[in-house]
Design a protein around this motif. Structure first.
Motif, PDB file in Angstrom:
ATOM      1  N   LEU A  88       0.846  -1.180   0.000  1.00  0.00           N
ATOM      2  CA  LEU A  88       0.000   0.000   0.000  1.00  0.00           C
ATOM      3  C   LEU A  88       0.885   1.236   0.000  1.00  0.00           C
ATOM      4  CD1 LEU A  88      -2.431  -1.204   2.822  1.00  0.00           C
ATOM      5  CD2 LEU A  88      -2.808  -1.387   0.347  1.00  0.00           C
ATOM      6  N   MET A  89       0.329   2.368  -0.321  1.00  0.00           N
ATOM      7  CA  MET A  89       1.107   3.599  -0.362  1.00  0.00           C
ATOM      8  C   MET A  89       0.512   4.663   0.545  1.00  0.00           C
ATOM      9  SD  MET A  89       2.138   5.998  -3.646  1.00  0.00           S
ATOM     10  CE  MET A  89       0.450   6.335  -4.148  1.00  0.00           C
ATOM     11  N   ILE A  90       1.380   5.281   1.336  1.00  0.00           N
ATOM     12  CA  ILE A  90       0.998   6.495   2.037  1.00  0.00           C
ATOM     13  C   ILE A  90       1.279   7.632   1.056  1.00  0.00           C
ATOM     14  CG2 ILE A  90       1.474   8.030   3.977  1.00  0.00           C
ATOM     15  CD1 ILE A  90       0.134   5.489   4.872  1.00  0.00           C
ATOM     16  N   GLY A  91       0.230   8.161   0.469  1.00  0.00           N
ATOM     17  CA  GLY A  91       0.374   9.161  -0.583  1.00  0.00           C
ATOM     18  C   GLY A  91      -0.163  10.508  -0.140  1.00  0.00           C
ATOM     19  N   ALA A  92       0.451  11.574  -0.666  1.00  0.00           N
ATOM     20  CA  ALA A  92       0.047  12.928  -0.322  1.00  0.00           C
ATOM     21  C   ALA A  92      -0.512  13.646  -1.550  1.00  0.00           C
ATOM     22  CB  ALA A  92       1.237  13.693   0.245  1.00  0.00           C
ATOM     23  N   SER A  93      -0.993  14.849  -1.325  1.00  0.00           N
ATOM     24  CA  SER A  93      -1.520  15.646  -2.425  1.00  0.00           C
ATOM     25  C   SER A  93      -0.486  15.813  -3.536  1.00  0.00           C
ATOM     26  CB  SER A  93      -1.938  17.039  -1.923  1.00  0.00           C
ATOM     27  OG  SER A  93      -2.909  16.960  -0.916  1.00  0.00           O
ATOM     28  N   GLY A  94       0.795  15.906  -3.150  1.00  0.00           N
ATOM     29  CA  GLY A  94       1.859  16.132  -4.133  1.00  0.00           C
ATOM     30  C   GLY A  94       1.871  15.130  -5.270  1.00  0.00           C
ATOM     31  N   PRO A  95       2.150  13.850  -4.990  1.00  0.00           N
ATOM     32  CA  PRO A  95       2.237  12.877  -6.085  1.00  0.00           C
ATOM     33  C   PRO A  95       0.906  12.534  -6.732  1.00  0.00           C
ATOM     34  CG  PRO A  95       2.542  11.797  -3.969  1.00  0.00           C
ATOM     35  CD  PRO A  95       2.563  13.272  -3.703  1.00  0.00           C
ATOM     36  N   LEU A  96      -0.202  12.707  -6.008  1.00  0.00           N
ATOM     37  CA  LEU A  96      -1.487  12.278  -6.554  1.00  0.00           C
ATOM     38  C   LEU A  96      -2.276  13.394  -7.222  1.00  0.00           C
ATOM     39  CD1 LEU A  96      -2.221   9.296  -6.322  1.00  0.00           C
ATOM     40  CD2 LEU A  96      -0.746   9.970  -4.441  1.00  0.00           C
ATOM     41  N   VAL A  97      -2.013  14.646  -6.878  1.00  0.00           N
ATOM     42  CA  VAL A  97      -2.749  15.766  -7.463  1.00  0.00           C
ATOM     43  C   VAL A  97      -1.809  16.777  -8.111  1.00  0.00           C
ATOM     44  CG1 VAL A  97      -4.229  17.752  -6.957  1.00  0.00           C
ATOM     45  CG2 VAL A  97      -4.726  15.550  -5.908  1.00  0.00           C
ATOM     46  N   ILE A  98      -0.848  17.275  -7.346  1.00  0.00           N
ATOM     47  CA  ILE A  98       0.014  18.348  -7.849  1.00  0.00           C
ATOM     48  C   ILE A  98       0.888  17.864  -9.007  1.00  0.00           C
ATOM     49  CG2 ILE A  98       1.757  20.042  -7.247  1.00  0.00           C
ATOM     50  CD1 ILE A  98      -1.019  20.490  -5.974  1.00  0.00           C
ATOM     51  N   ASN A  99       1.399  16.636  -8.924  1.00  0.00           N
ATOM     52  CA  ASN A  99       2.190  16.111 -10.048  1.00  0.00           C
ATOM     53  C   ASN A  99       1.367  16.062 -11.324  1.00  0.00           C
ATOM     54  OD1 ASN A  99       4.362  15.828  -8.377  1.00  0.00           O
ATOM     55  ND2 ASN A  99       4.463  13.597  -8.462  1.00  0.00           N
ATOM     56  N   ALA A 100       0.115  15.657 -11.182  1.00  0.00           N
ATOM     57  CA  ALA A 100      -0.764  15.594 -12.359  1.00  0.00           C
ATOM     58  C   ALA A 100      -0.978  16.980 -12.960  1.00  0.00           C
ATOM     59  CB  ALA A 100      -2.111  14.975 -11.972  1.00  0.00           C
ATOM     60  N   SER A 118      -8.590   5.791   1.850  1.00  0.00           N
ATOM     61  CA  SER A 118      -9.113   6.751   2.816  1.00  0.00           C
ATOM     62  C   SER A 118      -8.099   7.858   3.031  1.00  0.00           C
ATOM     63  CB  SER A 118      -9.405   6.074   4.161  1.00  0.00           C
ATOM     64  OG  SER A 118      -9.789   7.021   5.153  1.00  0.00           O
ATOM     65  N   THR A 119      -8.593   9.050   3.311  1.00  0.00           N
ATOM     66  CA  THR A 119      -7.694  10.071   3.816  1.00  0.00           C
ATOM     67  C   THR A 119      -7.253   9.667   5.220  1.00  0.00           C
ATOM     68  OG1 THR A 119      -9.604  11.311   4.624  1.00  0.00           O
ATOM     69  CG2 THR A 119      -8.699  11.969   2.497  1.00  0.00           C
ATOM     70  N   ILE A 120      -6.118  10.180   5.648  1.00  0.00           N
ATOM     71  CA  ILE A 120      -5.615   9.919   6.999  1.00  0.00           C
ATOM     72  C   ILE A 120      -5.496  11.222   7.783  1.00  0.00           C
ATOM     73  CG2 ILE A 120      -3.638   9.081   8.336  1.00  0.00           C
ATOM     74  CD1 ILE A 120      -3.046   7.145   6.053  1.00  0.00           C
ATOM     75  N   ALA A 121      -5.020  12.260   7.118  1.00  0.00           N
ATOM     76  CA  ALA A 121      -4.842  13.550   7.781  1.00  0.00           C
ATOM     77  C   ALA A 121      -4.913  14.670   6.758  1.00  0.00           C
ATOM     78  CB  ALA A 121      -3.496  13.592   8.498  1.00  0.00           C
ATOM     79  N   THR A 122      -5.288  15.839   7.229  1.00  0.00           N
ATOM     80  CA  THR A 122      -5.227  17.042   6.413  1.00  0.00           C
ATOM     81  C   THR A 122      -4.352  18.061   7.134  1.00  0.00           C
ATOM     82  OG1 THR A 122      -7.209  17.999   7.427  1.00  0.00           O
ATOM     83  CG2 THR A 122      -7.521  16.678   5.435  1.00  0.00           C
ATOM     84  N   LEU A 250      -4.199   6.878   2.254  1.00  0.00           N
ATOM     85  CA  LEU A 250      -3.765   5.497   1.997  1.00  0.00           C
ATOM     86  C   LEU A 250      -4.292   5.050   0.643  1.00  0.00           C
ATOM     87  CD1 LEU A 250      -2.276   3.048   3.248  1.00  0.00           C
ATOM     88  CD2 LEU A 250      -4.501   2.276   4.108  1.00  0.00           C
ATOM     89  N   PHE A 251      -3.399   4.437  -0.156  1.00  0.00           N
ATOM     90  CA  PHE A 251      -3.746   4.002  -1.513  1.00  0.00           C
ATOM     91  C   PHE A 251      -3.335   2.555  -1.737  1.00  0.00           C
ATOM     92  CE2 PHE A 251      -3.459   8.514  -1.618  1.00  0.00           C
ATOM     93  CZ  PHE A 251      -4.367   8.946  -2.566  1.00  0.00           C
ATOM     94  N   GLU A 267     -10.519   0.177   9.032  1.00  0.00           N
ATOM     95  CA  GLU A 267      -9.416   0.165   9.993  1.00  0.00           C
ATOM     96  C   GLU A 267      -8.737   1.536  10.090  1.00  0.00           C
ATOM     97  OE1 GLU A 267      -8.672  -2.121  12.137  1.00  0.00           O
ATOM     98  OE2 GLU A 267     -10.290  -3.403  11.396  1.00  0.00           O
ATOM     99  N   VAL A 268      -8.641   2.233   8.961  1.00  0.00           N
ATOM    100  CA  VAL A 268      -8.071   3.586   8.998  1.00  0.00           C
ATOM    101  C   VAL A 268      -8.950   4.502   9.841  1.00  0.00           C
ATOM    102  CG1 VAL A 268      -7.604   5.656   7.625  1.00  0.00           C
ATOM    103  CG2 VAL A 268      -6.799   3.434   6.835  1.00  0.00           C
ATOM    104  N   ALA A 269     -10.264   4.389   9.656  1.00  0.00           N
ATOM    105  CA  ALA A 269     -11.192   5.225  10.428  1.00  0.00           C
ATOM    106  C   ALA A 269     -10.999   5.023  11.930  1.00  0.00           C
ATOM    107  CB  ALA A 269     -12.634   4.910  10.028  1.00  0.00           C
ATOM    108  N   LYS A 270     -10.737   3.789  12.343  1.00  0.00           N
ATOM    109  CA  LYS A 270     -10.486   3.517  13.765  1.00  0.00           C
ATOM    110  C   LYS A 270      -9.105   3.999  14.182  1.00  0.00           C
ATOM    111  CE  LYS A 270     -11.417  -0.920  13.573  1.00  0.00           C
ATOM    112  NZ  LYS A 270     -11.629  -2.325  14.014  1.00  0.00           N
ATOM    113  N   ALA A 271      -8.124   3.788  13.316  1.00  0.00           N
ATOM    114  CA  ALA A 271      -6.737   4.115  13.658  1.00  0.00           C
ATOM    115  C   ALA A 271      -6.539   5.605  13.903  1.00  0.00           C
ATOM    116  CB  ALA A 271      -5.789   3.641  12.550  1.00  0.00           C
ATOM    117  N   VAL A 272      -7.178   6.456  13.084  1.00  0.00           N
ATOM    118  CA  VAL A 272      -6.942   7.895  13.214  1.00  0.00           C
ATOM    119  C   VAL A 272      -7.622   8.480  14.448  1.00  0.00           C
ATOM    120  CG1 VAL A 272      -6.609   8.209  10.737  1.00  0.00           C
ATOM    121  CG2 VAL A 272      -8.893   8.528  11.713  1.00  0.00           C
TER     122      VAL A 272
END
Length: 320
Positions: A88-100, A118-122, A250-251, A267-272
């Motif tokens: 899985l990948m912990i991805g941010a706005s950078g590689p998934l939106v800004i790079n595009a 799921s998002t994890i943090a903003t 998370l991707f 699980e992410v919803a519980k973890a955060v």
């Protein structure tokens, strides 16, 4: 007829094995790919969430750092992994939106090669100036740059921050030239040392610099004040109609079975919301969030064209 029966049996067998694998998921360690160096906010957050998911899923979750410009290598590694939920990948706005928005071509498709789980943090950005500068408010900064455009510049360490600052300039009339730096820490130091007039910093480097009286935060870019910086007003409080929030999420590789995506989503919803996660995120200036896979997918689909337009208007291209 016999051949058809054999093919049908083989197909059923493969289907049964896939269902069995999903039912037993996870049956071995899971890997989080992080496209950034150890010690940064993405890496720290990945390790926090890895610990929580490992505890709840009963399997270790290990973090693998694959740092590169634009976090591109980490995205490619994840794209090429088997879609079985174990990479899985912990991805941010950078590689998934800004790079595009800023690369003319990429070795992956942000919208086709991954499933947003799921998002994890903003997090917002913090408009920061030198601690002893005469600027106490955003109107002070705006007024100065308009009167002294030849003396005003801003620091940024990536296209993410450059695009955000150009959008701020558009909404305020700020006159300022871009000065690129290698990392957020370098951008912060340039402001603290008076080399640049201001920078829109992410919470990690901003927190230490603000608490250490190296820089002064003039505004946060979120709709409401950030709990980690309660004394810093928002842009909107100062009459600037602009809200910018970036995210970490998370991707999974495209093709990952839906039951696995749903399990990880829950699980992410519980973890955060775990008390230790909340405490750690607060220290990083991050706001814990979670979402459904569908909502996260829609969010990315909306953000890419919006930031692409900002890049186009300001001729910002990461690969030129």
């Amino acid at each position: 007829m016999i051949r058809r029966s054999l093919l049908a049996c083989a197909a059923l067998s493969a289907f049964a094995m896939a269902v069995h694998a999903q039912d037993n998921y996870p049956s071995k360690p899971i890997k989080f790919v992080v496209g950034y160096s150890p010690g940064g906010s993405n890496d720290i957050l990945a390790r926090i969430v890895a610990k929580r998911l490992g505890d709840s899923l009963g399997q270790p979750v290990v973090v693998e750092n694959r740092p590169s410009t634009g976090a591109i290598v980490g995205a490619v590694v994840t794209k090429q992994a088997p879609p079985d939920g174990y990479t899985l990948m912990i991805g941010a706005s950078g590689p998934l939106v800004i790079n595009a928005a800023t690369y003319s071509s990429l070795p992956y498709s942000p919208q086709k090669d991954f499933i947003p789980i799921s998002t994890i943090a903003t997090f917002p950005l913090i408009v920061s100036v030198k601690a002893d500068s005469p600027f106490k408010t955003m109107p002070d900064l705006v007024k100065y740059t308009k009167e002294n455009p030849q003396l005003s510049n801003y620091a940024s360490s990536a296209s993410t921050f450059q695009l955000a600052t150009e959008l701020l300039k558009e909404r305020t009339g700020i006159q300022s030239q871009h000065v690129p730096y290698k990392g957020s820490g370098d951008s912060m130091k340039s402001v603290a040392g008076g080399e640049t007039t201001f920078s829109m910093l992410d919470p990690g480097p901003a927190a230490g610099a603000i608490n250490g009286k190296l820089v002064r935060g003039l505004a946060v870019s979120s709709d409401v004040r950030n709990p980690s910086f309660p004394d810093i007003p928002t842009l909107k409080e100062q009459g600037i109609d602009l809200s910018i929030q970036f995210w970490i999420g998370l991707f999974a590789p495209a093709g990952t079975p839906t039951p696995i995506v749903r399990l990880l989503e829950r699980e992410v919803a519980k973890a955060v919301q775990h008390p230790e996660t909340l405490k750690s995120m607060a220290q990083l200036g991050l706001t814990p969030t979670s979402s459904t896979s569908e909502a996260f997918t829609r969010q990315i689909a909306q953000e890419i064209p919006a930031w692409t337009e900002v890049a186009r208007k300001n001729n910002i291209k990461a690969d030129q």
